[in-house]
Design a protein around this motif. Structure first.
Motif, PDB file in Angstrom:
ATOM      1  N   LEU A 559     -29.751  30.412  -5.965  1.00  0.00           N
ATOM      2  CA  LEU A 559     -28.380  30.716  -5.915  1.00  0.00           C
ATOM      3  C   LEU A 559     -27.709  29.269  -5.615  1.00  0.00           C
ATOM      4  O   LEU A 559     -27.916  28.498  -4.694  1.00  0.00           O
ATOM      5  CB  LEU A 559     -28.015  31.660  -4.862  1.00  0.00           C
ATOM      6  N   TYR A 560     -26.773  29.096  -6.818  1.00  0.00           N
ATOM      7  CA  TYR A 560     -26.174  27.778  -6.816  1.00  0.00           C
ATOM      8  C   TYR A 560     -24.676  27.744  -6.863  1.00  0.00           C
ATOM      9  O   TYR A 560     -24.064  28.289  -7.533  1.00  0.00           O
ATOM     10  CB  TYR A 560     -26.884  26.855  -7.873  1.00  0.00           C
ATOM     11  N   VAL A 561     -24.098  26.801  -5.938  1.00  0.00           N
ATOM     12  CA  VAL A 561     -22.478  26.446  -6.219  1.00  0.00           C
ATOM     13  C   VAL A 561     -22.528  24.839  -6.186  1.00  0.00           C
ATOM     14  O   VAL A 561     -22.939  24.310  -5.201  1.00  0.00           O
ATOM     15  CB  VAL A 561     -21.669  27.269  -4.921  1.00  0.00           C
ATOM     16  N   PRO A 562     -21.666  24.280  -7.349  1.00  0.00           N
ATOM     17  CA  PRO A 562     -21.554  22.807  -7.149  1.00  0.00           C
ATOM     18  C   PRO A 562     -20.575  22.487  -5.813  1.00  0.00           C
ATOM     19  O   PRO A 562     -19.602  22.972  -5.920  1.00  0.00           O
ATOM     20  CB  PRO A 562     -21.263  22.607  -8.523  1.00  0.00           C
ATOM     21  N   ASN A 563     -20.784  21.208  -5.469  1.00  0.00           N
ATOM     22  CA  ASN A 563     -19.792  20.774  -4.755  1.00  0.00           C
ATOM     23  C   ASN A 563     -19.240  19.438  -5.517  1.00  0.00           C
ATOM     24  O   ASN A 563     -19.915  18.614  -5.800  1.00  0.00           O
ATOM     25  CB  ASN A 563     -20.332  20.003  -3.394  1.00  0.00           C
ATOM     26  N   ARG A 570     -26.128  21.086   1.091  1.00  0.00           N
ATOM     27  CA  ARG A 570     -26.530  22.142   2.144  1.00  0.00           C
ATOM     28  C   ARG A 570     -27.722  22.890   1.458  1.00  0.00           C
ATOM     29  O   ARG A 570     -27.154  23.468   0.310  1.00  0.00           O
ATOM     30  CB  ARG A 570     -25.304  22.975   2.653  1.00  0.00           C
ATOM     31  N   LEU A 571     -28.782  23.113   1.915  1.00  0.00           N
ATOM     32  CA  LEU A 571     -29.943  23.800   1.184  1.00  0.00           C
ATOM     33  C   LEU A 571     -30.787  24.571   2.099  1.00  0.00           C
ATOM     34  O   LEU A 571     -30.646  24.249   3.383  1.00  0.00           O
ATOM     35  CB  LEU A 571     -31.098  22.620   0.549  1.00  0.00           C
ATOM     36  N   SER A 572     -30.977  25.841   1.772  1.00  0.00           N
ATOM     37  CA  SER A 572     -31.531  26.890   2.488  1.00  0.00           C
ATOM     38  C   SER A 572     -32.791  27.392   1.779  1.00  0.00           C
ATOM     39  O   SER A 572     -32.444  27.968   0.666  1.00  0.00           O
ATOM     40  CB  SER A 572     -30.353  27.738   3.044  1.00  0.00           C
ATOM     41  N   TYR A 573     -33.700  27.868   2.534  1.00  0.00           N
ATOM     42  CA  TYR A 573     -34.791  28.674   1.952  1.00  0.00           C
ATOM     43  C   TYR A 573     -34.685  29.848   2.926  1.00  0.00           C
ATOM     44  O   TYR A 573     -34.926  29.781   4.246  1.00  0.00           O
ATOM     45  CB  TYR A 573     -36.098  28.170   2.169  1.00  0.00           C
ATOM     46  N   ARG A 574     -34.368  30.854   2.144  1.00  0.00           N
ATOM     47  CA  ARG A 574     -34.154  32.201   2.978  1.00  0.00           C
ATOM     48  C   ARG A 574     -35.519  33.151   2.935  1.00  0.00           C
ATOM     49  O   ARG A 574     -35.510  33.671   1.762  1.00  0.00           O
ATOM     50  CB  ARG A 574     -32.632  32.796   2.658  1.00  0.00           C
ATOM     51  N   TYR A 575     -36.053  33.267   3.781  1.00  0.00           N
ATOM     52  CA  TYR A 575     -37.366  34.120   3.595  1.00  0.00           C
ATOM     53  C   TYR A 575     -37.165  35.397   4.188  1.00  0.00           C
ATOM     54  O   TYR A 575     -36.466  35.593   5.331  1.00  0.00           O
ATOM     55  CB  TYR A 575     -38.529  33.518   4.511  1.00  0.00           C
ATOM     56  N   ILE A 725     -33.541  30.798  -2.484  1.00  0.00           N
ATOM     57  CA  ILE A 725     -33.117  29.418  -2.342  1.00  0.00           C
ATOM     58  C   ILE A 725     -31.686  29.121  -2.654  1.00  0.00           C
ATOM     59  O   ILE A 725     -31.240  29.771  -3.662  1.00  0.00           O
ATOM     60  CB  ILE A 725     -33.842  28.417  -3.157  1.00  0.00           C
ATOM     61  N   ILE A 726     -31.009  28.769  -1.592  1.00  0.00           N
ATOM     62  CA  ILE A 726     -29.403  28.495  -1.627  1.00  0.00           C
ATOM     63  C   ILE A 726     -29.462  26.879  -1.748  1.00  0.00           C
ATOM     64  O   ILE A 726     -29.646  26.346  -0.628  1.00  0.00           O
ATOM     65  CB  ILE A 726     -28.949  29.281  -0.360  1.00  0.00           C
ATOM     66  N   TYR A 727     -28.368  26.585  -2.653  1.00  0.00           N
ATOM     67  CA  TYR A 727     -27.700  25.188  -2.548  1.00  0.00           C
ATOM     68  C   TYR A 727     -26.388  25.156  -2.811  1.00  0.00           C
ATOM     69  O   TYR A 727     -25.846  25.787  -3.632  1.00  0.00           O
ATOM     70  CB  TYR A 727     -28.791  24.660  -3.489  1.00  0.00           C
ATOM     71  N   TYR A 728     -25.824  24.377  -1.910  1.00  0.00           N
ATOM     72  CA  TYR A 728     -24.378  24.000  -2.231  1.00  0.00           C
ATOM     73  C   TYR A 728     -24.195  22.305  -2.012  1.00  0.00           C
ATOM     74  O   TYR A 728     -24.749  21.743  -1.258  1.00  0.00           O
ATOM     75  CB  TYR A 728     -23.475  24.516  -1.137  1.00  0.00           C
ATOM     76  N   GLY A 729     -23.996  21.765  -3.410  1.00  0.00           N
ATOM     77  CA  GLY A 729     -24.136  20.145  -3.223  1.00  0.00           C
ATOM     78  C   GLY A 729     -23.779  19.695  -4.496  1.00  0.00           C
ATOM     79  O   GLY A 729     -23.395  20.504  -5.568  1.00  0.00           O
ATOM     80  N   PRO A 730     -23.672  18.343  -4.648  1.00  0.00           N
ATOM     81  CA  PRO A 730     -23.326  17.566  -6.034  1.00  0.00           C
ATOM     82  C   PRO A 730     -24.246  17.816  -7.059  1.00  0.00           C
ATOM     83  O   PRO A 730     -23.986  17.526  -8.266  1.00  0.00           O
ATOM     84  CB  PRO A 730     -23.115  16.268  -5.582  1.00  0.00           C
ATOM     85  N   THR A 892     -14.953  29.730  -0.690  1.00  0.00           N
ATOM     86  CA  THR A 892     -15.227  28.524  -1.606  1.00  0.00           C
ATOM     87  C   THR A 892     -16.655  28.201  -1.064  1.00  0.00           C
ATOM     88  O   THR A 892     -17.222  28.725  -0.100  1.00  0.00           O
ATOM     89  CB  THR A 892     -14.453  27.435  -1.491  1.00  0.00           C
ATOM     90  N   GLN A 893     -17.131  27.051  -1.854  1.00  0.00           N
ATOM     91  CA  GLN A 893     -18.660  26.462  -1.399  1.00  0.00           C
ATOM     92  C   GLN A 893     -19.487  27.528  -1.180  1.00  0.00           C
ATOM     93  O   GLN A 893     -19.613  28.393  -2.232  1.00  0.00           O
ATOM     94  CB  GLN A 893     -18.170  25.505  -0.160  1.00  0.00           C
ATOM     95  N   ASP A 894     -20.505  27.143  -0.227  1.00  0.00           N
ATOM     96  CA  ASP A 894     -21.659  28.182  -0.029  1.00  0.00           C
ATOM     97  C   ASP A 894     -21.114  29.596   0.384  1.00  0.00           C
ATOM     98  O   ASP A 894     -21.932  30.612   0.400  1.00  0.00           O
ATOM     99  CB  ASP A 894     -22.800  27.507   0.508  1.00  0.00           C
TER     100      ASP A 894
END
Length: 974
Positions: A559-563, A570-575, A725-730, A892-894
């Motif tokens: 799951l992705y949102v651009p910064n 910010r990166l997360s692995y959600r188990y 997998i969750i990511y917010y970044g450039p 907004t963001q993550d």
């Protein structure tokens, strides 16, 4: 050699980044107003000084259609008269009571009654005979009842709610009193109009009931061991300065003998434009806003403000040791006196605090916490205008004395003085502060807060903008010299010991008759403000199909949102495994921070992450274990690679596990001494019964039987559980997936999974009382009742009901229990929505009152639970608040991703706010009545009560329901 080159490269990048920019005060004129600004300020703040001396600081940022606004006065408890301590604080309370234009039904009739109250208080304060004082107070109470017939309580709060304000509040500290509101951009005209009137001529109405709320706040402080420790530390560090001679909330004697005349004198002395600032950040045109503020506040007249003067403190030549006894867990607090915030050494002092503790690689972090020599330890620099403090606090682990804790802390001070730390730590600190500064400028709220703090602390904003640049010039030698100059045997240490408090003070309950609040009335001024034109923002709802992007990495969904704003990721692995699947999963998550690999120790790992301004953390909740990695995008690949290397190569460490278990067992004992934790346990007991989520925990026997290898196996097996997998970044999504493919090996199919323990919410047929005995002045009571399973169709009605009933200062609960009856400082009541579609709603009510008000306080809440007052005006306000919150909320963001995941848990496939917004106008009072009748009126409740059994009797408890006195073992499960 490679490491040293990397360190110099990082330092070069940081220093070069800021060296390219000059930080200078400059002057500009725009829209007919001249202002100052600092070149290369990321907040683009404009500093205006109006003709009457009023400072206005504006930092526009268009991300959210809201504005964080502060009205700050450079006056606090430091400037309280010695004969009227606490005055600045209770004046802050009175600035919510209105003026001669609002908060009143008929000022001409109200004023004579208020004049009588003024005179009665002066007589009361000069009278020493207790019988006569009681008679005078009875007159005060009587006249106050007459005066209240002309007053409208909480009209300020209602006024702010009507324009969509959030976070309406205020606070007082040593040097400042600050009034805070977060308002929609469309309401800026209304906000400025109200604030100009608010500070024009405040009226001290409804005083004796508000003073009773301050009494309650004082009693809460007397129940707080940490408050007593802080006040003791400052009293011994500053014996000639009001930082130590007076407390912000004041003495009991002064609270019992207020003078309304002196309160007005204080207002007239310090609440003048040349001593005040209006600070705003958010979505606005600064040219328009400054013109409106100027027009509205131009009638305020500047006056000379007396400067606070003080004697210099005598040097502390030998340690001062003090003890505090109370029910909370043992701890040690130490303080070294430092210069005030204008001193040339202050910048070094800030760095010294970071060298000792930065949460990752400081001396206390690595040498004491990481090595598990203490349960916890931290230090920071607390700098005020006239003096500063290096503040240290630590908690002992099993079998440790507080003297041993002190020896360990002083040992790290000695390391600092000897220079026994890596010089690269300074470079790492600068990098991490650079990252923090990016976060600081991200949101309008944090921008406004930073600007406000600088104003009230009388700091030069140029220095704040240049902070990282200036900090990077400090050398290790500077730090060592500072430590040797200021940190000797010149400290104060406060030993907080466990025990029963002796000679406990208490503000006694006066005889108070409930006052009128006239909640259904409105002043002409408020109607005028309500009628002012505004153009509300259009709501922006999430579209889960457009606002976040999805991809796959092996079996994992990405799951992705651009910064698009800055260089943070910010990166997360959600188990999908949590404590309800495996209690030891949480233990493993905590264990990893003390483990190393075959090539790096745990301390080296912390240093490596800190050097690249990144961090990783593993946390376990009920159903998920989350690995979080964050930092500067330039170092994304290094951070991910470093984490993956660690998780794949961690080594069991029996000694670390033994120390960890000992610390856990000590922290569990300490937790049983916390009234907050006890109340949390009682609440869970009320919701789920004797077997509940709070006391579902490993036994001491289970902890002792745990092996290092089984915890390491759990960590290494995380990747075999279902994950998101969750990511917010450039980084673009395709590049992200490509990058992670190399480092993060996700299997094609998951091989791990385990059943989840279920807890069912209970529904007792009769009233129940769960009681826990605690040594305290106050009595804290919660009402809990489980109702129906989640139904999204009820969301709109519940949101309106909570705003109407007990969710804020303008609510029925707050107006009745605090404003009218003066029975509590803190009180609320709302209907709690579940987090998952198969869970139940529950009611949560709360009153924190003096123990001698326990009966009246519980009666007052029970009356509201059984009879809902019908106030059409309040319903309009409640609906308006719900609507305006949605109009101006921007997810907004993550936050987009986490909103989507929460919606999935509730079985929703679209943003529920859209439904609420479309339905809110249709909610009627009859709907609230029906809802109240169905779920509140005449229903059985479970009362969770934490109080002293010496102050609340069994007979009192039995009047509420069947009583069960719970032991700490029953509450905590160990």
């Amino acid at each position: 050699m490679i490491k040293k080159s990397l360190q110099f490269l990082l330092l070069f990048l940081v220093v070069n980044l800021f060296a390219q920019s000059k930080f200078e005060w400059k002057t500009a004129t725009d829209g007919g107003y001249t202002y100052k600004y600092v070149s290369n300020d990321p907040m683009k703040a404009r500093f205006y000084k109006l003709k009457n001396g009023l400072t206005v600081i504006l930092s526009p940022t268009p991300k959210d259609p809201r504005i964080q606004a502060y009205v700050a006065v450079k006056a606090g408890s430091k400037t309280d008269p010695a004969t009227n301590t606490g005055l600045a604080h209770y004046l802050e309370h009175m600035l919510f009571k209105g003026t001669d234009k609002y908060g009143t039904l008929d000022w001409v009739k109200e004023k004579p009654q208020l004049d009588k109250i003024d005179a009665l208080y002066e007589t009361y304060n000069q009278t020493t005979d207790e019988a006569k004082r009681k008679a005078i107070y009875h007159k005060i109470d009587s006249v106050s009842g007459v005066a209240s017939k002309f007053a409208i309580a909480n009209e300020y709060d209602k006024l702010m709610s009507s324009m969509g304000a959030q976070g309406t509040n205020a606070f007082t500290s040593f040097e400042e009193t600050v009034y805070t509101d977060d308002v929609p951009s469309s309401s800026i005209d209304k906000y400025i109009t109200v604030q100009a009137e608010r500070f024009r001529n405040p009226v001290l109405r409804l005083f004796h009931t508000e003073l009773e709320a301050v009494y309650e706040e004082k009693n809460r402080g007397l129940d707080s061991d940490s408050r007593q420790v802080f006040e003791t530390l400052f009293a011994n560090l500053f014996k000639k300065h009001n930082y130590g001679k007076q407390t912000t909330i004041g003495t009991i004697h002064d609270l019992k003998n207020p003078s309304l005349i002196k309160i007005r004198n204080y207002f007239n002395t310090y609440y003048v434009p040349n001593n005040m600032g209006i600070i705003m950040s958010g979505d606005f045109n600064p040219n328009e806003v400054i013109a409106k503020i100027d027009a509205s506040f131009k009638n305020m007249v500047a006056k000379p403000v007396p400067k606070y003067t003080f004697e210099q403190e005598s040097p502390i030549k030998t340690p001062i040791i003090k003890e505090i006894v109370g029910p909370d867990a043992e701890s040690l607090t130490m303080g070294f006196r430092l210069p005030g915030n204008k001193d040339k050494d202050v910048l070094i002092a800030d760095l010294v605090g970071q060298v000792l503790t930065n949460g990752k690689a400081g001396l206390l972090d690595l040498n004491l916490v990481k090595k598990q020599k203490l349960l916890s330890a931290y230090a920071f620099t607390y700098t005020l205008i006239d003096h500063g403090v290096l503040y240290l606090q630590a908690s002992p682990t099993t079998g440790q004395s507080l003297d041993e804790v002190k020896t360990l802390l002083l040992g790290q001070i000695e390391n600092l003085k000897k220079g026994d730390f890596d010089e690269s730590l300074i470079t790492s600190i600068v990098n991490n502060i650079k990252k923090d500064k990016i976060y600081e400028s991200e949101t309008y709220g944090s921008r406004a807060n930073s600007l406000m703090s600088a104003f009230t602390s009388e700091l030069n904003w140029r220095d704040q903008v240049a902070y990282v640049n200036d900090l990077s010039k400090i050398t290790k030698a500077d730090v060592v010299n500072f430590a040797n100059k200021y940190l000797g045997n010149n400290y104060v240490a406060v030993l907080k010991r466990k025990g029963e408090k002796q000679n406990r003070e208490k503000v006694e309950k006066p005889a108070i008759t409930a006052v009128e609040t006239n909640p259904d009335k409105q002043s002409p001024f408020v109607k005028m403000v309500d009628d002012m034109p505004n153009n509300p923002s259009a709501p922006v709802f999430l579209d889960y199909n457009k606002d976040l992007q999805k991809s796959n990495l092996g079996a994992a969904e990405v799951l992705y949102v651009p910064n698009k704003d800055n260089s943070i990721f910010r990166l997360s692995y959600r188990y999908k495994v949590g404590t309800l699947n495996d209690l030891k999963e949480s233990l493993a998550a905590g264990y990893i921070q003390f483990l190393g690999t075959d090539k790096m120790s745990a301390e080296q790992i912390s240093k490596e992450f800190y050097k690249i301004a990144c961090s990783f953390n593993i946390s376990t909740g009920e159903e998920y274990t989350t690995v979080s990695i964050e930092g500067l995008q330039d170092n994304f690949d290094k951070a991910v690679s470093l984490y993956e290397n660690i998780i794949n190569n961690i080594k069991p460490d029996d000694a670390a596990l033994k120390s960890l278990i000992a610390r856990i067992q000590k922290s569990r004992k300490d937790r049983k001494l916390s009234k907050g934790a006890i109340m949390q346990g009682l609440t869970n007991y009320a919701i789920y019964g004797a077997d509940n989520k709070f006391n579902y925990t490993l036994s001491d026997k289970d902890l002792d039987a745990t092996t290092s290898q089984e915890l390491v196996d759990r960590l290494k097996n995380l990747n075999n559980f279902e994950q998101t997998i969750i990511y917010y970044g450039p980084k673009p999504l395709n590049e992200l997936v490509s990058s992670l493919k190399t480092e993060h090996k996700v299997p094609a199919a998951y091989t791990m999974g385990s059943p989840k323990k279920e807890f069912k919410q209970i529904k007792p047929a009769t009233n129940q009382v769960l009681f826990a005995n605690y040594d305290m002045v106050q009595a804290e009571t919660r009402w809990i009742r489980n109702t129906d399973t989640y139904n999204p169709e009820k969301t709109t009605l519940i949101d309106v009901f909570n705003n109407y009933f007990g969710g804020g200062m303008g609510s029925i609960v707050f107006q009745t229990i605090r404003e009218s009856k003066a029975l509590a400082y803190s009180t609320y009541g709302y209907y709690v929505s579940p987090q998952k579609k198969d869970q139940d709603y529950y009611l949560l009510g709360y009153v924190g009152s003096q123990a001698d008000k326990f009966n009246e306080a519980t009666d007052a809440m029970n009356e509201l639970l059984n009879t809902l007052p019908n106030l059409e005006g309040n319903l309009i306000l409640a609906k308006n608040q719900v609507k305006k919150d949605i109009q101006t909320e921007r997810i907004t963001q993550d936050g987009i991703i986490y909103n989507y995941l929460r919606a999935k848990e509730l079985g929703l496939n679209e943003d529920i706010r859209k439904k609420v917004y479309n339905e809110v106008d249709d909610v009627k009072m009859a709907d609230l009545d029906k809802f109240h009748d169905e779920y509140f009126k005449g229903k059985p409740y479970t009362y969770a009560i934490v109080a002293s059994d010496k102050k609340v009797s069994m007979e009192q408890l039995k009047k509420l329901g069947d009583v069960k006195v719970l032991t700490l073992e029953e509450i905590f499960g160990y």
